[in-house]
Design an enzyme around this catalytic site. Structure first.
Site, PDB file in Angstrom:
ATOM      1  N   PHE A 129       0.861  -1.186   0.000  1.00 36.45           N
ATOM      2  CA  PHE A 129       0.000   0.000   0.000  1.00 36.45           C
ATOM      3  C   PHE A 129       0.891   1.228   0.000  1.00 36.45           C
ATOM      4  CE2 PHE A 129      -2.336   3.521   1.801  1.00 36.45           C
ATOM      5  CZ  PHE A 129      -3.493   3.490   1.057  1.00 36.45           C
ATOM      6  N   ASP A 214       9.230   2.820   1.733  1.00 37.77           N
ATOM      7  CA  ASP A 214       8.075   3.617   2.140  1.00 37.77           C
ATOM      8  C   ASP A 214       7.862   3.391   3.633  1.00 37.77           C
ATOM      9  OD1 ASP A 214       5.650   4.753   2.690  1.00 37.77           O
ATOM     10  OD2 ASP A 214       4.600   3.910   0.958  1.00 37.77           O
ATOM     11  N   LYS A 243       2.412  10.557   7.634  1.00 36.71           N
ATOM     12  CA  LYS A 243       1.618  10.226   8.820  1.00 36.71           C
ATOM     13  C   LYS A 243       2.140  10.916  10.094  1.00 36.71           C
ATOM     14  CE  LYS A 243      -1.061   6.537   7.019  1.00 36.71           C
ATOM     15  NZ  LYS A 243      -0.720   5.565   5.993  1.00 36.71           N
TER      16      LYS A 243
HETATM   17  C1  LIG Z   1      -0.905   5.739   4.523  1.00 35.35           C
HETATM   18  C2  LIG Z   1       0.186   5.304   3.636  1.00 35.35           C
HETATM   19  C3  LIG Z   1       0.456   5.991   2.438  1.00 35.35           C
HETATM   20  C4  LIG Z   1      -0.403   7.103   1.913  1.00 35.35           C
HETATM   21  O1  LIG Z   1      -0.453   8.207   2.763  1.00 35.35           O
HETATM   22  P1  LIG Z   1      -1.603   9.320   2.545  1.00 35.35           P
HETATM   23  O2  LIG Z   1      -1.191  10.418   3.462  1.00 35.35           O
HETATM   24  O3  LIG Z   1      -2.890   8.673   2.944  1.00 35.35           O
HETATM   25  O4  LIG Z   1      -1.574   9.689   1.112  1.00 35.35           O
HETATM   26  C5  LIG Z   1       1.537   5.569   1.692  1.00 35.35           C
HETATM   27  N1  LIG Z   1       2.307   4.543   2.087  1.00 35.35           N
HETATM   28  C6  LIG Z   1       2.074   3.862   3.223  1.00 35.35           C
HETATM   29  C7  LIG Z   1       2.986   2.751   3.614  1.00 35.35           C
HETATM   30  C8  LIG Z   1       0.989   4.206   4.027  1.00 35.35           C
HETATM   31  O5  LIG Z   1       0.733   3.501   5.132  1.00 35.35           O
END
Ligand SMILES: *Cc1c(COP(=O)(O)O)cnc(C)c1O
Length: 387
Positions: A129, A214, A243
């Site tokens: 994700f 990520d 986040k």
């Molecule tokens: C939440 C998340 C995203 C996307 O972040 P948004 O601020 O919702 O666009 C990307 N990568 C990972 C691993 C995430 O958990």
């Protein structure tokens, strides 16, 4: 109803939050074990973060990048120092940080590696994700995230997660980057086999391909270290943060990493109106000050065995089919009920948690949670999964 239906929230309306706890319209309190998908690692309204935001609101909130402001370089310095990286490019949401990393990798591939323009590929993992924009869903293997949203951005190769041989096989002369989560959060806290990240790091180095990690959900204390990649002793060429970088107050994201890679994004090639705004930098700086103390990472590390032991006990009851714990992060696969039913029953029991992908509950309490609260979370989970 005026609100678009792209979420199915629990039937709770929150009006206040404090530390690990939130209060709903009827005055009922809940332990918040979703914590904004780890955006609230420091809990709701941490006093230092609120003070930093308040002070900044009274001084300067937005400039755009057409001019500099006094917190931009201090923010970049603080985050790169915290993460042992060279350079930072500020954005707002996580998906934008991922998009930025992909753009930087492609341009670096054309300019520094001599990949034929328009041919760059990026190797990504199944069940990953990385956000919701059109390019980001183009690398998703989740039918729900993709269906109805094509045509998709080309140039991605999806390989099974946790299999370094599959990454090796997917890399060719067009491959500019391998993009992975060190632990797959939305997939349900999926932890790769020991040695996986180190092997992928070596592969990327050997093939002159960028490793992009990520850490939008895994980073900033969740796993007991500043970055989850620290647990594997690797440093990515680019790391995406988001986040918790916004302290639970506002969206703040960034790409940190190698100066020669981020350096390809010269004036006019990439940008964001709000990226690196003064309010975001003030909060982000306060976040780095909290993390620089090591207190939150230590706390996650100290409570991790408590969480893991309770998870193993739950598994031994036979009421769940799998548990995966790392730091203060837990994925539980349920069998007798749907994930939705379990999260509704947990809410009735006073704990907020959310299912992911049907039969998995992901628990990510704020890192300020106490041991007693952790037991409350696990007691509530145990009764919610039933017998
Ligand atoms: C939440 C998340 C995203 C996307 O972040 P948004 O601020 O919702 O666009 C990307 N990568 C990972 C691993 C995430 O958990």
């Amino acid at each position: 109803m005026a609100l678009a239906p792209n979420y199915a929230p629990l039937p709770i309306e929150i009006i206040a939050g404090d530390g690990a706890w939130v209060t709903d319209t009827s005055g009922r309190r809940y332990l918040d074990c979703l914590a904004g998908y780890s955006a609230l690692n420091f809990g709701h309204r941490h006093p230092d973060l609120i003070a930093a935001a308040r002070d900044q609101l009274d001084r300067l909130t937005l400039t755009s990048r057409a001019v500099d402001h006094d917190l931009l370089i201090p923010f970049a310095d603080a985050v790169t120092a915290l993460t042992s990286t060279e350079m930072l490019l500020p954005m707002n949401t996580g998906a934008e940080a991922v998009e930025t990393a992909i753009k930087a990798a492609r341009k670096w591939g054309y300019e520094a590696r001599g990949v034929t323009e328009g041919r760059a590929t990026v190797v990504v993992a199944e069940s990953a994700f990385h956000g919701r924009t059109t390019t980001v869903v183009s690398m998703s293997s989740d039918p729900e995230a993709r269906a109805g949203f094509g045509p998709f951005t080309p140039g991605f190769r999806i390989v099974p997660y946790g299999d370094a041989d599959a990454v090796a096989a997917a890399i060719d002369e067009t491959t500019v980057a391998v993009l992975l989560e060190p632990v797959q959060g939305e997939a349900g806290v999926v932890i790769p086999p020991e040695g996986y990240l180190a092997r992928v790091r070596n592969l990327c180095t050997a093939r002159n391909t960028l490793l992009i990690l990520d850490e939008i959900q895994s980073g900033l204390g969740r796993t007991g270290t500043t970055l989850a990649q620290d647990l594997s002793g690797v440093r990515a060429d680019l790391t995406t943060l988001g986040k918790a970088l916004g302290g639970g107050i506002l969206p703040v994201s960034a790409v940190v990493g190698r100066a020669d890679v981020l350096g390809v994004l010269t004036p006019g090639t990439h940008g964001s109106t709000f990226g690196g705004n003064p309010l975001a930098c003030a909060v982000g700086l306060a976040v780095t000050r909290l993390l620089a103390t090591g207190v939150y990472q230590d706390r996650a590390r100290q409570l991790a065995p408590v969480l893991a032991a309770r998870a193993e006990q739950l598994l031994a009851t036979g009421r769940v089919t799998a548990v995966r714990a790392i730091g203060l992060w837990l994925g539980v696969d349920v069998a007798s009920r749907t994930g939705r039913e379990v999260s509704e029953r947990m809410a009735s029991g006073g704990v907020i948690a959310k299912e992911t992908h049907g039969r998995t509950i992901r628990l990510a309490p704020p890192l300020c949670v106490t041991e007693e609260e952790l037991h409350l979370m696990m007691d509530t989970l145990e009764s919610a999964v039933g017998r």
